[in-house]
Design a protein around this motif. Structure first.
Motif, short mmCIF file in Angstrom:
data_model
loop_
_atom_site.label_atom_id
_atom_site.label_comp_id
_atom_site.label_asym_id
_atom_site.label_seq_id
_atom_site.Cartn_x
_atom_site.Cartn_y
_atom_site.Cartn_z
N VAL A 47 6.46 -5.38 -2.55
CA VAL A 47 6.41 -6.64 -1.81
C VAL A 47 6.29 -7.83 -2.75
O VAL A 47 6.17 -8.96 -2.30
CB VAL A 47 5.27 -6.66 -0.77
N MET A 85 -4.13 5.65 4.88
CA MET A 85 -5.52 5.52 5.31
C MET A 85 -6.00 6.83 5.93
O MET A 85 -7.14 7.25 5.72
CB MET A 85 -5.67 4.38 6.33
N LEU A 92 -1.33 -5.84 1.83
CA LEU A 92 0.05 -5.59 1.44
C LEU A 92 0.98 -5.63 2.65
O LEU A 92 2.09 -6.14 2.59
CB LEU A 92 0.15 -4.24 0.72
N SER A 94 -8.52 -0.08 2.86
CA SER A 94 -7.94 -0.60 4.10
C SER A 94 -7.54 -2.05 3.90
O SER A 94 -6.44 -2.47 4.30
CB SER A 94 -8.93 -0.50 5.25
N ILE A 123 3.23 -0.19 -3.34
CA ILE A 123 3.56 -1.12 -2.26
C ILE A 123 3.46 -2.55 -2.79
O ILE A 123 4.31 -3.39 -2.48
CB ILE A 123 2.64 -0.89 -1.05
N VAL A 181 -6.94 -3.62 1.14
CA VAL A 181 -5.81 -3.74 0.21
C VAL A 181 -4.50 -3.44 0.93
O VAL A 181 -3.53 -4.20 0.86
CB VAL A 181 -6.00 -2.80 -1.00
N LEU A 182 -4.48 -2.32 1.65
CA LEU A 182 -3.24 -1.93 2.33
C LEU A 182 -2.87 -2.96 3.40
O LEU A 182 -1.71 -3.30 3.55
CB LEU A 182 -3.38 -0.55 2.95
N LEU A 183 -3.89 -3.44 4.12
CA LEU A 183 -3.62 -4.46 5.15
C LEU A 183 -3.05 -5.71 4.51
O LEU A 183 -2.13 -6.33 5.03
CB LEU A 183 -4.89 -4.77 5.94
#
Lengths: 397, 654
Positions: A347, A306, B34, B28, A343, B30-32
């Motif tokens: 997962v 980010m 994951l 954000s 990622i 998407v990453l959150l």
């Protein structure tokens, strides 16, 4: 005279306080985490000094320096020089991609890995033209789109699609499905930022979504298996655990075992080594990081991406030059999409495709390319905004 | 100007900014998302992953060695070694070449191939069924994964042979093996240790806490084959061995007692014999013996026949020792079986009457020539028939009439209290399982009849261990005279320097008699052994004993005991095996400074002995006690008595 040539190539005016430094910082931290994680997967004893690092981890450290050097060099020249290089770079990339596909090339030059003809053997390092094609594509597309408005018509989307389509097709033929797919978010991001109409893009997305299942029969058997494996796993079907889904299950097991704050170094090394996680210093490195540092480690990695993205997009927003802005957006899309997909497959929410985790995964080409991307971003951000500049891509309608 | 209207935005950079923001927010999210998945994998992993998360952490117990059981001199009675047992995990056992592998395994173990195959196959089939069932119910199947092929540990050569087979699914379980040395009696005293390593019977159970080693622990991360690959810091807690327990038993005295009781039983053609030796000073049990013999002419009582009172020698010879309920864990009849003490009991009642002051030592009793009827009409007879006897002679001659007359002066309460004070009717608490308290008639049912019976050792049921404890109160000399000892299974010599010897202080229960009463009783009982020695000399020519003893003989018909379930005592039976006797002798010595007390009971001397009237305690049990005491005291290094007996010296009132 010489001075004028120098000043025309090397940018002398600098905007030192720019957000692209965030990208450098994030990239550096991610790279260090990556080197440590690579070492975890290789050795059972923690290294005392950098000299003790496992050979691949040490190599990665060298790649990092090479990457940093490349990034630094790219920050020097004038943006214009980079733009001049866009199309030649594209041409070289396509030539190399074609070269990879020539069956007559001896196998000591192009050694297929897992059936993929993606690497040119250059002795100490292997060149992965697909990686460099990403940059070439972004530069070329940015150069093409920079003062145009044709892409605001539906048919006007065809030329940029063609620019993307050539490398995508060539990479798809290797076949490296993962890398090929990454061009899609990048081209969309660039088109959007360049002012393409949302409804046109939506139609494309819709059509692609509908067409995707029809592509399934054309996939290679192992690619089909990856998708079937994911479906089996989501449905709670355990039987494929030891074959089709072994990699995914092992990665998820290691992630789960990491807990909130991870497990001690020595234990993590033992667990990962004997869980026999495939591609542990490569595609599955995220599982290693989370196993070692737990949920907090996963959060940190996500946070660093980010940070990189925030730095790049802020630079893009501050950049008045359309070429620079499009370049940053295109590159960011590559990094963001690649991180998210990697990622995701670690997962267990996406099928496993051969994609590295930017900055973290082992690989010379991969490392060099992400640092070139970072360097380009920094180079663009270092350029002071022209005193009189027309705002880019501001269309009334 | 048209160019500028086309190109000049209302807000410069608005679209790009919006898209940049949109991309950042989306990315954000998407990453959150994951990372949330990471959290999910950790907090609530999918069911299929759970076994992988936990199973790789393993724990193994490192067994702490159990302490040894030693005899009082430190000789090993029971020790622990480690052995292995073989078991098969049917889930792991390779299906490929299953038959062949089982055959190889059976050959190495020296077992029947078909039996082994049947065992393993049955488990495999059962497991398959369980899996099917579990699949239909959705539960986790309960699988049998441990099939022991060897119930006991195997020797080292076999162990190596099994290892060399390198069969998948064949495992070795390391376990403790307890070896008891010192023969069957020692086995019974030491007791049994269960599979879980806990003492179940005997001293093993009594002193389990002390003997138990503390298990260590080994925590490790294991690989998929269960091999330890990583041990965390502090993952190994070493085991600590249990402490040794030194018992009161003396293996040598035990051997002497076993030998002599066996000899006595064979000499008397008896069904069995019991013996127990107590250290007078400390209350330690030095030896216990329980001998049983299988005789061809003995039949089990059917609980229907009324055995005639004058059965004589013609009738069947009944089995008087109840068979064990559990043959693998035989009773210890020294603490678990009661008997009627008969005349040996007179010593206690005689002393009680003297203690109460109702009789004097030289008081003369009219014993009516050996025949007398109590005021309530019960006929009493003596073996030694005399017109008159003094109180000393009453005991020496074992006069029933004299005993009844003398003790009738005690109140019922005095009499019963004396019995319980000597420790009858309550357990000794020696700590061996199955101990019985014996039977003393409760006060509410105590009658004149009881008073008469108890005076001559009838209508009481006692255990041998109670008898030696009670006799110790009489026999102890010096400051301990008249005090009831606390019998113990632990070695308690005050001079012990070894750690294992520190088993606490000698404890006393309470005073039973005044010291002078005890001394008078001892003195009187000396006469009894003199007589016994004379008989022995006449019968076998044995003489020249080193130690002067004092003691009392007893002969009593054997009670039928409790009828088995569903059976009753037949009508008209008086509750005894008529014509079958417990012949016993209890004695302590040496007289000058008593050290040991020994009781020997010969269960049912043979008909031949009865025909010759040599079935009495002084004839069958007395010589055994004599020999045991002489040998044991010599072994302990006790100096010989000053006055060799057998010549009638010091023999009073006869």
């Amino acid at each position: 005279m010489s001075r004028s040539i120098f000043s025309s190539i090397i940018a002398t005016e600098r905007n030192w306080a720019n957000p692209a430094w965030l990208c450098v910082l994030a990239g550096l931290l991610l790279s260090i985490i990556g080197i440590y994680a690579i070492d975890i997967g290789e050795r059972t004893i923690a290294p005392a000094t950098a000299a003790d690092l496992a050979p691949v981890a040490a190599k990665q450290l060298i790649f990092l320096f090479v990457g940093l050097l490349a990034a630094g060099l790219l920050a020097l020249p004038h943006e214009r020089v980079i733009r001049f290089l866009a199309w030649p770079a594209m041409g070289v990339s396509i030539a190399l991609l074609i070269f990879l596909l020539i069956p007559a090339v001896p196998s000591w030059i192009v050694t297929p890995r897992n059936g993929v003809r993606g690497w040119i053997d250059l002795g100490p390092i292997d060149l992965q033209p697909g990686e460099f094609a990403k940059i070439a594509f972004v530069l070329a597309a940015a150069d093409y789109l920079r003062y145009r408005r044709t892409h605001r018509e539906f048919l006007g989307l065809l030329p940029p699609a063609l620019i993307a389509g050539v490398p995508i097709g060539l990479i798809f033929l290797q076949p490296d499905l993962g890398t090929a797919m990454l061009f899609v978010p990048s081209v969309f991001a660039m088109l959007l930022v360049a002012g393409a109409r949302l409804k046109h893009l939506a139609i494309v997305v819709l059509a692609a979504t509908l067409a995707a299942p029809m592509a399934y029969p054309f996939l290679k058997p192992y690619q089909q298996q990856r998708i079937l494996g994911l479906i089996a796993q989501v449905r709670g079907d355990q039987h494929a655990r030891d074959d089709m889904n072994y990699q995914a299950y092992t990665a998820q097991m290691l992630i789960g075992a990491g807990g909130t704050t991870g497990i001690p170094d020595a234990k993590s090394r033992a667990v990962i080594r004997f869980a026999r996680l495939p591609e542990r210093h490569n595609d599955m490195i995220f599982a290693v990081v989370v196993n070692r540092f737990g949920l907090l480690g996963g959060l940190a990695v996500a946070g660093l991406y980010m940070l990189w993205l925030a730095g790049a997009l802020l630079s893009a927003a501050l950049c008045k030059d359309p070429f620079g802005r499009l370049t940053i957006v295109g590159l960011s899309a590559f990094i963001a999409a690649q991180a998210a997909i990697n990622i995701g497959m670690n997962v267990g929410v996406l099928p496993i495709v051969g994609l590295t985790l930017p900055f973290v995964s082992y690989g010379g080409s991969s490392m060099l390319v992400v640092w070139i991307m970072t360097g380009l971003t920094l180079s663009i951000a270092l350029r002071p905004p022209p005193r009189m500049a027309r705002p880019s891509f501001e269309f009334r309608d | 100007m048209s160019k500028s209207t086309r190109a000049t935005p209302a807000r410069p950079g608005a679209i790009t900014d919006r898209w940049a923001l949109f991309v950042v927010v989306m990315m954000s999210l998407v990453l959150l998302g994951l990372v949330a998945r990471v959290a999910q994998l950790q907090a609530a992993p999918p069911e299929g992953l759970v076994p992988f998360l936990s199973d790789r952490q393993s724990r193994a117990d490192l067994p702490g060695r159990r302490g040894d059981v030693l005899d009082r001199r430190g000789r090993v009675l029971a020790a622990t070694r480690f052995g292995v047992r073989v078991f098969v995990d049917p889930e792991e056992f390779a299906v490929k070449d299953k038959e062949l592998n089982l055959e190889r395994l059976a050959r190495v173990l020296g077992q029947d191939r078909e039996a082994v195959q049947a065992k393993v196959s049955a488990a495999m089939i059962a497991n398959e069924k369980a899996k099917e069932q579990a699949q239909s119910t959705g539960e986790k199947p309960r699988l049998d994964r441990v099939i022991f092929l060897t119930p006991d540990v195997i020797d080292e050569a076999t162990e190596q042979a099994v290892r060399d087979l390198r069969l998948r699914g064949v495992h070795l379980e390391r376990r403790e093996v307890r070896s008891v040395v010192g023969g069957p009696i020692a086995e019974r005293l030491v007791g049994v240790v269960g599979f879980e390593g806990a003492g179940l019977t005997g001293a093993e159970a009594r002193y389990d806490e002390k003997l138990q080693g503390e298990d260590g622990e080994f925590r490790f991360v294991r690989d998929s084959r269960g091999r330890p690959l990583w041990v965390p810091l502090g993952g190994v807690t070493p085991p600590s061995a249990g402490r040794d327990v030194r018992l009161s038993f003396d293996l040598e005295i035990q051997r002497i007692l076993d030998e002599e009781v066996n000899r006595g039983v064979i000499d008397a053609d008896a069904q069995g014999g019991r013996g127990v030796i107590l250290d007078l000073a400390t209350g330690e049990v030095l030896a216990m013996s329980d001998v049983r013999r299988t005789l061809p002419d003995v039949v089990e009582y059917d609980w229907l026949t009324v055995i005639p009172k004058d059965k004589g020698l013609g009738g069947p010879r009944y089995l008087t020792i109840k068979p064990d309920e559990n043959a693998s864990n035989p009773r210890n009849r020294v603490v678990e079986d009661v008997y009627e003490p008969g005349s040996t009991f007179k010593s206690f009642m005689w002393a009680a009457a003297l203690e109460a002051g109702v009789v004097r030592l030289d008081e003369v009793f009219d014993t009516g020539g050996g025949r007398w009827t109590t005021p309530y009409g019960r006929p009493i007879a003596d073996v030694v028939r005399r017109g008159t006897q003094n109180w000393r002679e009453v005991l020496v001659n074992s006069s029933n009439i004299g005993m009844v007359k003398g003790t009738s002066r005690l109140t019922f309460e005095q009499m019963r209290n004396a019995v319980t004070k000597f420790g009858f009717g309550s357990r000794t608490g020696i700590g061996l399982g199955g101990e019985t308290a014996g039977i003393v008639t409760p006060m509410s049912r105590w009658t004149k009849y009881t008073q008469t019976s108890v005076a001559i050792g009838h209508e009481v049921a006692v255990t041998p261990i109670q008898m030696v404890r009670a006799f110790a109160a009489v026999a102890r000399g010096g400051e301990l005279a008249g005090l009831l000892p606390d019998v113990t299974l632990l070695a308690k010599d005050p001079g012990a320097t070894s750690e294992a010897g520190a088993n606490g202080k000698i404890t006393l229960l309470h005073r039973v008699l005044r010291a002078d009463t005890a001394a008078a009783t001892r003195e009187t009982l000396r006469g009894v052994t003199h007589k016994m020695d004379e008989n022995l000399k006449k019968a076998t020519g044995e003489e020249g004993w080193r130690y002067e003893l004092f003691g009392k003989s007893g002969t009593a018909e054997i009670p039928l005991g409790e009828p088995p379930k569903g059976k009753r005592r037949p009508r008209g039976s008086d509750g005894y095996f008529k014509g079958q006797y417990n012949s016993s002798f209890i004695a302590a010595g040496p007289f000058e400074q008593p050290k040991l007390v020994c009781l020997v009971i010969i269960d049912d001397p043979g008909p031949e002995r009865i025909a010759r009237k040599q079935h009495y305690g002084s004839w069958v049990a007395g010589p055994v006690v004599r020999r045991v005491m002489d040998r044991s005291l010599a072994y302990l290094g006790v100096p010989a008595s000053a006055k060799p007996t057998g010549d009638g010296v010091g023999h009073e009132g006869d």
